[in-house]
Design an enzyme around this catalytic site. Sequence first.
Site, PDB file in Angstrom:
ATOM      1  N   TRP A 469       1.117  -1.458   0.376  1.00 37.54           N
ATOM      2  CA  TRP A 469      -0.164  -0.472   0.003  1.00 37.54           C
ATOM      3  C   TRP A 469       1.123   1.228  -0.133  1.00 37.54           C
ATOM      4  O   TRP A 469       0.164   2.583   0.646  1.00 37.54           O
ATOM      5  CB  TRP A 469      -1.071   0.032   1.283  1.00 37.54           C
ATOM      6  CG  TRP A 469      -1.859  -1.235   0.692  1.00 37.54           C
ATOM      7  CD1 TRP A 469      -2.591  -2.010   0.117  1.00 37.54           C
ATOM      8  CD2 TRP A 469      -2.523  -1.125   2.355  1.00 37.54           C
ATOM      9  NE1 TRP A 469      -3.326  -2.197   0.306  1.00 37.54           N
ATOM     10  CE2 TRP A 469      -4.184  -1.884   1.956  1.00 37.54           C
ATOM     11  CE3 TRP A 469      -2.418  -0.751   3.678  1.00 37.54           C
ATOM     12  CZ2 TRP A 469      -5.043  -2.462   2.949  1.00 37.54           C
ATOM     13  CZ3 TRP A 469      -4.162  -1.274   4.488  1.00 37.54           C
ATOM     14  CH2 TRP A 469      -4.306  -1.909   3.931  1.00 37.54           C
ATOM     15  N   HIS A 470       2.241   0.991  -0.255  1.00 38.35           N
ATOM     16  CA  HIS A 470       3.093   2.152   0.005  1.00 38.35           C
ATOM     17  C   HIS A 470       3.069   2.939  -1.686  1.00 38.35           C
ATOM     18  O   HIS A 470       4.487   3.848  -1.580  1.00 38.35           O
ATOM     19  CB  HIS A 470       4.053   1.969   0.400  1.00 38.35           C
ATOM     20  CG  HIS A 470       3.682   1.665   1.423  1.00 38.35           C
ATOM     21  ND1 HIS A 470       5.421   1.213   2.561  1.00 38.35           N
ATOM     22  CD2 HIS A 470       3.144   1.428   2.847  1.00 38.35           C
ATOM     23  CE1 HIS A 470       5.135   1.040   3.701  1.00 38.35           C
ATOM     24  NE2 HIS A 470       3.484   1.058   3.610  1.00 38.35           N
TER      25      HIS A 470
END
Length: 531
Positions: A469-470
Amino acid sequence: PYTSFARNATSAPAAEYYDYIIVGGGTAGCALAATLSASAKVLLLERGGVPYGNPNVTRINNFGKLLADTSSPSSPTQQFVSTDGVFNHRGRVLGGSSAINAGFYSRASRRDVADAGWDPRLVNASYEWVEAKVAFRPRVRRWQAAVRDGLLAAGVSPYRGFTYEHLQGTKIGGSTFDQSGYRHTAADLLEYADPTKITVYLYATVHQILFRTTPTPPGKKPKAYGVLFRDSKGISHVAYLNSGPTGTNEIIICAGVLGSPQLLMLSGIGPGHQLRDKGITVILDQPMVGQGMSDNPMNGILIPSRRPVGVSLIEVVGTTNFGSYIEAASRISFQTMTPSMAQAQHLANQEGSDPYRNRTIGNVIILEKVTGPFSKGYLELQSNDPNDNPRVTFNYFKDPRDLRRCVKGMKIVKRVIESRPVSAFRYPFSTFQSLVNLTLSIPTNQRRRHVSASHSMRQFCVDTVMTIWHYHGGCLVDRVVDRDYRVIGVDKLRVIDGSTFKYSPGTNPQATVMMLGRYMGQRILRERIPQ
């Protein structure tokens, strides 16, 4: 806590005027809106609802349910699949992705701060402002303690203890889950807001930034003056900027890594040929909008645990000297072991083809994340509807340096798994090779599995890549926005969120995105009211 100023957008009038209009009540937007409300009239537009009262959002034990629940247009989680065949998620709730992630809290490095040109003193004060509301020291239990000791045994040293700072070695980081397992999000930062000066509209989807373009005097730029948004019933509303004596009133996009470049394009700022193909009037032909998209690749090894373990997400991290982070989580079924697997499980359940359905086992997982990364991709519009995800390509491992880092990181993972502290959780027959084969058997993405992946760690990295999710990029500094986050080529418009990052800062970017909202809010207020 927001009953006095947060309401459904269906209650909005046809037109209103504000000093600042912030699009996106996410990780940056909530911090920014709360800060600006100290001295200005602020409107915050959020396409989702509130996180409070939804146990899937607020309770750590429901992390997997939260990720799997993407069925409704009002679900807090919106799933997308990149063209690389990797499952991913974005927040659709007040607090943004801080309301759906694994909660790890860690600051950017000093080098990150210097590279961004930020004032270190204001950065530190802004982090502390955030941490007073949403950051906590986790209660480290047996599994996370074993991983900590395994990282040190594997040579990821020195031991840094508990700290929010980004440091090489092994540390215990912060968490946005408190010690009772309750999640705190960027939405909590709105407790700082002046309720008399802020309005938050929920379920408000912005369709377009409005610009004055004609007649434009020579040398003048198009100027943003309002936004068009629709409520949950499809009714259109317009919010305008006050003219104001200071002349500093602005529209600020904080719609996230996918939403911000998407909204710029839908408003006529982006690659001209792509906009014309969609029938969008070109305000500014800016080919860099949507470029530089990156997602930090993550790979992991699933370990059936012979010992009972409690629920834990990311608490301990090993920061290597070659650009790889090692992390772990525990008591996670095949449904919940990673953000990617939640969607894979959801799809498998629908198809009735999941051999592990309804099976509960004590799993632990050790993950490896590549820093940076070097590999870059791009974003394109799929439709003119802002509710639709844009088409995203991250090009995982396109740059061979990322793949080399993954292989080295997985070697550290192997050493941690084979260390004495972690070996105590493995069944005696579970060799590292058997765990590799087990992990390969799980549909963590839509990519092809090669036979060679069982004995080639390079192929294993490519075949089993997931997201953590980065993801970031799309409105990069010095390409789409300047160092003050003003959109280059137009007036009265900024972008402040993770879409401006060239790489993911620190171990986890959420702390820095919240900090940036506070930091830039203070900078903007200083411009408004000279000290």
